[in-house]
Design a protein around this motif. Sequence first.
Motif, PDB file in Angstrom:
ATOM      1  N   TYR A  10     103.482   3.589  15.651  1.00  0.00           N
ATOM      2  CA  TYR A  10     104.391   2.471  15.870  1.00  0.00           C
ATOM      3  C   TYR A  10     105.514   2.424  14.827  1.00  0.00           C
ATOM      4  O   TYR A  10     106.263   1.453  14.774  1.00  0.00           O
ATOM      5  N   GLY A  11     105.620   3.447  14.003  1.00  0.00           N
ATOM      6  CA  GLY A  11     106.726   3.535  13.064  1.00  0.00           C
ATOM      7  C   GLY A  11     106.574   2.702  11.815  1.00  0.00           C
ATOM      8  O   GLY A  11     107.568   2.458  11.103  1.00  0.00           O
ATOM      9  N   LEU A  12     105.350   2.269  11.492  1.00  0.00           N
ATOM     10  CA  LEU A  12     105.141   1.435  10.318  1.00  0.00           C
ATOM     11  C   LEU A  12     105.088   2.253   9.031  1.00  0.00           C
ATOM     12  O   LEU A  12     105.250   1.714   7.939  1.00  0.00           O
ATOM     13  N   GLY A  13     104.817   3.545   9.163  1.00  0.00           N
ATOM     14  CA  GLY A  13     104.716   4.388   7.980  1.00  0.00           C
ATOM     15  C   GLY A  13     103.387   4.284   7.263  1.00  0.00           C
ATOM     16  O   GLY A  13     103.186   4.902   6.213  1.00  0.00           O
ATOM     17  N   HIS A  14     102.479   3.496   7.816  1.00  0.00           N
ATOM     18  CA  HIS A  14     101.165   3.261   7.216  1.00  0.00           C
ATOM     19  C   HIS A  14     100.136   3.109   8.335  1.00  0.00           C
ATOM     20  O   HIS A  14     100.491   2.748   9.464  1.00  0.00           O
ATOM     21  N   PRO A  15      98.878   3.332   8.021  1.00  0.00           N
ATOM     22  CA  PRO A  15      97.841   3.037   9.021  1.00  0.00           C
ATOM     23  C   PRO A  15      97.586   1.543   9.103  1.00  0.00           C
ATOM     24  O   PRO A  15      98.111   0.765   8.295  1.00  0.00           O
ATOM     25  N   ASN A  16      96.764   1.148  10.062  1.00  0.00           N
ATOM     26  CA  ASN A  16      96.248  -0.230  10.127  1.00  0.00           C
ATOM     27  C   ASN A  16      94.761  -0.184   9.777  1.00  0.00           C
ATOM     28  O   ASN A  16      93.999   0.468  10.485  1.00  0.00           O
ATOM     29  N   PRO A  17      94.314  -0.836   8.708  1.00  0.00           N
ATOM     30  CA  PRO A  17      95.138  -1.559   7.746  1.00  0.00           C
ATOM     31  C   PRO A  17      95.810  -0.613   6.757  1.00  0.00           C
ATOM     32  O   PRO A  17      95.537   0.580   6.747  1.00  0.00           O
ATOM     33  N   THR A  18      96.657  -1.186   5.919  1.00  0.00           N
ATOM     34  CA  THR A  18      97.420  -0.392   4.962  1.00  0.00           C
ATOM     35  C   THR A  18      96.517   0.198   3.876  1.00  0.00           C
ATOM     36  O   THR A  18      95.374  -0.223   3.679  1.00  0.00           O
ATOM     37  N   GLU A  19      97.066   1.152   3.154  1.00  0.00           N
ATOM     38  CA  GLU A  19      96.326   1.809   2.079  1.00  0.00           C
ATOM     39  C   GLU A  19      95.828   0.809   1.040  1.00  0.00           C
ATOM     40  O   GLU A  19      94.712   0.947   0.521  1.00  0.00           O
ATOM     41  N   ALA A  20      96.635  -0.207   0.730  1.00  0.00           N
ATOM     42  CA  ALA A  20      96.234  -1.186  -0.280  1.00  0.00           C
ATOM     43  C   ALA A  20      94.985  -1.951   0.155  1.00  0.00           C
ATOM     44  O   ALA A  20      94.110  -2.262  -0.663  1.00  0.00           O
ATOM     45  N   ILE A  21      94.893  -2.250   1.437  1.00  0.00           N
ATOM     46  CA  ILE A  21      93.710  -2.958   1.951  1.00  0.00           C
ATOM     47  C   ILE A  21      92.505  -2.028   1.946  1.00  0.00           C
ATOM     48  O   ILE A  21      91.381  -2.451   1.608  1.00  0.00           O
ATOM     49  N   LEU A  22      92.717  -0.775   2.305  1.00  0.00           N
ATOM     50  CA  LEU A  22      91.613   0.188   2.265  1.00  0.00           C
ATOM     51  C   LEU A  22      91.078   0.341   0.844  1.00  0.00           C
ATOM     52  O   LEU A  22      89.857   0.378   0.620  1.00  0.00           O
ATOM     53  N   LYS A  23      91.965   0.425  -0.125  1.00  0.00           N
ATOM     54  CA  LYS A  23      91.551   0.524  -1.525  1.00  0.00           C
ATOM     55  C   LYS A  23      90.760  -0.709  -1.943  1.00  0.00           C
ATOM     56  O   LYS A  23      89.730  -0.609  -2.630  1.00  0.00           O
ATOM     57  N   ARG A  24      91.241  -1.874  -1.545  1.00  0.00           N
ATOM     58  CA  ARG A  24      90.559  -3.113  -1.918  1.00  0.00           C
ATOM     59  C   ARG A  24      89.180  -3.188  -1.277  1.00  0.00           C
ATOM     60  O   ARG A  24      88.212  -3.643  -1.913  1.00  0.00           O
ATOM     61  N   TYR A  25      89.066  -2.748  -0.043  1.00  0.00           N
ATOM     62  CA  TYR A  25      87.773  -2.706   0.642  1.00  0.00           C
ATOM     63  C   TYR A  25      86.786  -1.851  -0.156  1.00  0.00           C
ATOM     64  O   TYR A  25      85.637  -2.246  -0.382  1.00  0.00           O
ATOM     65  N   MET A  26      87.228  -0.711  -0.619  1.00  0.00           N
ATOM     66  CA  MET A  26      86.385   0.155  -1.426  1.00  0.00           C
ATOM     67  C   MET A  26      86.019  -0.510  -2.746  1.00  0.00           C
ATOM     68  O   MET A  26      84.870  -0.493  -3.187  1.00  0.00           O
ATOM     69  N   GLU A  27      86.997  -1.141  -3.402  1.00  0.00           N
ATOM     70  CA  GLU A  27      86.744  -1.818  -4.678  1.00  0.00           C
ATOM     71  C   GLU A  27      85.694  -2.912  -4.551  1.00  0.00           C
ATOM     72  O   GLU A  27      84.885  -3.130  -5.457  1.00  0.00           O
ATOM     73  N   LEU A  28      85.699  -3.588  -3.417  1.00  0.00           N
ATOM     74  CA  LEU A  28      84.762  -4.686  -3.194  1.00  0.00           C
ATOM     75  C   LEU A  28      83.370  -4.206  -2.784  1.00  0.00           C
ATOM     76  O   LEU A  28      82.450  -5.011  -2.657  1.00  0.00           O
ATOM     77  N   GLY A  29      83.228  -2.912  -2.569  1.00  0.00           N
ATOM     78  CA  GLY A  29      81.925  -2.356  -2.207  1.00  0.00           C
ATOM     79  C   GLY A  29      81.794  -1.938  -0.766  1.00  0.00           C
ATOM     80  O   GLY A  29      80.691  -1.593  -0.317  1.00  0.00           O
TER      81      GLY A  29
END
Length: 269
Positions: A199-218
Amino acid sequence: MAVDFHIHSSFSGDSDAPMEQMIQEGLKKGLRTMCFTEHMDMDYPEEPGVFEVDTRSYHEKFLQMKEKYQDQIELLFGIELGLQPHLAGRHRKYLSEWPFDFVIGSSHVVHGKDPYFPAFYEGKTESQAYLEYFESILENLAVFDEMDVYGHIDYVVRYGPNKNQHYTYEAYREVLDEILKTLIRKDVGLELNTAGYKYGLGHPNPTEAILKRYMELGGEILTIGCDGHAPEQLAWDFEKIPALLKECGFRYYTVFEERMPVFYPVETF
């Protein structure tokens, strides 16, 4: 490329692609596993019934294809539920009736409106609309958590007036963190959906920052899907995934068989 866990065919109301054509394209692209996840959006307001899969016909065709291609590719039987709080009981009953390998729960309708259409944004700012969407995910999780993963949790930014021009994880940190913590607490995984690139967003859904946060939270359960509705959309930009997963801190990705998660090293994707 290994697995695609979000695929639609002509059994979904927004696809014209025959299932067998999708499978043949998956073989060409070297996939070893494909999970079909046809739409089941009960009580869809815009066009009632359009996204309610004929599950019996879908299952029969799937079994035919599974047998035909058993020596070439693993095919899995999935569903994408369109979540709304008042549908929780109907969803539980539905899931008890069919032998799904994998279930995505997604938010396609928020308080009677689909963010795909401009009407959802009328009378509110873009940030208010996005916040309403995210808060609706928590409303769904409060009454239903029997899916395996939550799909494209920032789906709304595909269609907002400015898409993701002003959208960041930090702008919605509080509600997004609550979503991620709730998913982890309820043992519901997260989907990495590559349609954001399409869709031209340049990022996946969700964004990399959310994926990183998901990992940080366990968070550990993470499936990968293209959300493809046509053969050419299969495994969309999957070549980006291994590096993206490592950047976000993931050492494993997840597949499901008979509703059970199996973890594979990122290097095998």
